[in-house]
Motif scaffolding. Structure first.
Motif, mmCIF file in Angstrom:
data_model
loop_
_atom_site.group_PDB
_atom_site.id
_atom_site.type_symbol
_atom_site.label_atom_id
_atom_site.label_comp_id
_atom_site.label_asym_id
_atom_site.label_seq_id
_atom_site.Cartn_x
_atom_site.Cartn_y
_atom_site.Cartn_z
ATOM 1 N N LYS A 199 2.572 3.295 115.338
ATOM 2 C CA LYS A 199 1.347 3.250 116.138
ATOM 3 C C LYS A 199 0.974 1.788 116.378
ATOM 4 O O LYS A 199 0.874 0.991 115.454
ATOM 5 C CB LYS A 199 0.192 3.937 115.434
ATOM 6 N N TYR A 200 0.816 1.445 117.648
ATOM 7 C CA TYR A 200 0.317 0.160 118.097
ATOM 8 C C TYR A 200 -1.045 0.425 118.735
ATOM 9 O O TYR A 200 -1.487 1.563 118.822
ATOM 10 C CB TYR A 200 1.250 -0.460 119.147
ATOM 11 N N LYS A 251 10.430 1.414 107.350
ATOM 12 C CA LYS A 251 9.317 2.374 107.302
ATOM 13 C C LYS A 251 8.441 2.114 106.082
ATOM 14 O O LYS A 251 7.206 2.093 106.188
ATOM 15 C CB LYS A 251 9.856 3.806 107.284
ATOM 16 N N ALA A 252 9.046 1.884 104.919
ATOM 17 C CA ALA A 252 8.282 1.628 103.691
ATOM 18 C C ALA A 252 7.449 0.354 103.823
ATOM 19 O O ALA A 252 6.285 0.323 103.408
ATOM 20 C CB ALA A 252 9.224 1.531 102.492
ATOM 21 N N GLU A 253 8.025 -0.711 104.406
ATOM 22 C CA GLU A 253 7.287 -1.961 104.612
ATOM 23 C C GLU A 253 6.087 -1.750 105.537
ATOM 24 O O GLU A 253 4.995 -2.240 105.267
ATOM 25 C CB GLU A 253 8.198 -3.039 105.190
ATOM 26 N N LEU A 254 6.299 -1.036 106.626
ATOM 27 C CA LEU A 254 5.209 -0.781 107.568
ATOM 28 C C LEU A 254 4.092 0.023 106.904
ATOM 29 O O LEU A 254 2.917 -0.322 107.026
ATOM 30 C CB LEU A 254 5.726 -0.027 108.795
ATOM 31 N N GLY A 298 -0.092 -0.555 105.871
ATOM 32 C CA GLY A 298 -1.135 0.284 106.459
ATOM 33 C C GLY A 298 -0.827 0.834 107.836
ATOM 34 O O GLY A 298 -1.687 1.472 108.455
ATOM 35 N N PHE A 299 0.378 0.624 108.363
ATOM 36 C CA PHE A 299 0.732 1.145 109.677
ATOM 37 C C PHE A 299 1.023 2.641 109.590
ATOM 38 O O PHE A 299 1.553 3.119 108.588
ATOM 39 C CB PHE A 299 1.986 0.438 110.225
ATOM 40 N N GLU A 300 0.687 3.366 110.656
ATOM 41 C CA GLU A 300 1.043 4.772 110.755
ATOM 42 C C GLU A 300 2.405 4.873 111.443
ATOM 43 O O GLU A 300 2.657 4.175 112.435
ATOM 44 C CB GLU A 300 -0.001 5.538 111.564
ATOM 45 N N THR A 301 3.260 5.735 110.917
ATOM 46 C CA THR A 301 4.600 5.924 111.487
ATOM 47 C C THR A 301 4.957 7.412 111.447
ATOM 48 O O THR A 301 4.329 8.197 110.748
ATOM 49 C CB THR A 301 5.670 5.159 110.685
ATOM 50 N N PHE A 302 5.978 7.769 112.203
ATOM 51 C CA PHE A 302 6.629 9.069 112.056
ATOM 52 C C PHE A 302 8.051 8.932 112.580
ATOM 53 O O PHE A 302 8.377 7.980 113.295
ATOM 54 C CB PHE A 302 5.857 10.208 112.742
ATOM 55 N N ASP A 303 8.897 9.865 112.198
ATOM 56 C CA ASP A 303 10.305 9.867 112.617
ATOM 57 C C ASP A 303 10.568 11.068 113.521
ATOM 58 O O ASP A 303 9.891 12.088 113.431
ATOM 59 C CB ASP A 303 11.248 10.038 111.416
#
Length: 183
Positions: free
Chosen positions: A87-88, A61-64, A68-73
């Protein structure tokens, strides 16, 4: 599983070393030469790589997010595992306004289109591409693994088929669980 198979292969190579003996005794015929030492060092380096621990959820998650990638858990209710969503961008390749190319031109464009998609995959910008099985307006899709809509749009519009007007692009943000595969 692939790590276990690799580890077993390395261990079997190490255990099957050809120790030549004299007169039935377990004495080496010749001393170890430099090539064998290098080979053993290379084997140890490979073994270290095989035994390297996989990245944790937090590390991925930290690398993504650093890229600049958006993420959520979210927590999977059934397994109680934490699932990382990323997000793709999914690009719909639609029939373009300019489809008047002759067969030879269309074939050259198709080859350039496939080369472009192959390059996107090799560079890690696209994870999957493919045509639809019908003859509808939407000809196929590409899923871009990039941090922004602007980047996905730029890569999709660099496709030779799009530049020639034979295809048009429609892009939408698309969320998927990181690491899940098609079945």
């Amino acid at each position: 599983m692939k790590y276990l198979v690799s580890l077993l292969m390395v261990l079997s190579v190490l255990s099957c070393k050809n120790d030549k003996t004299e007169n039935g005794l377990n004495l080496p015929v010749r001393p170890i030469d430099t090539l064998e030492v290098v080979s053993e060092i290379d084997t140890l380096v490979i073994l270290e790589e095989v035994l390297e621990a996989p990245k944790t959820h937090k590390e991925i998650k930290a690398e993504l997010e650093a890229k600049g990638f958006e993420t959520f858990d979210y927590i999977d209710e059934k397994t109680q595992d934490t699932v990382l969503m990323q997000k793709y961008f999914i690009a719909f390749l639609k029939s373009g306004a300019i489809r008047t190319q002759n067969e030879e031109e269309a074939q050259k464009l198709q080859q350039a289109h496939l080369a472009h998609l192959g390059k996107m995959y090799e560079l890690g910008y696209a994870d999957i591409s493919g045509p639809f099985g019908d003859d509808g307006d939407i000809r196929g899709i590409t899923i871009y693994n990039v941090p922004t809509l602007k980047m996905a749009d730029s890569l999709a519009n660099a496709d030779p088929m799009v530049k020639a007007g034979r295809l048009e692009i429609e892009i939408h943000p698309w969320w998927a669980a990181k690491g899940f595969m098609l079945r």
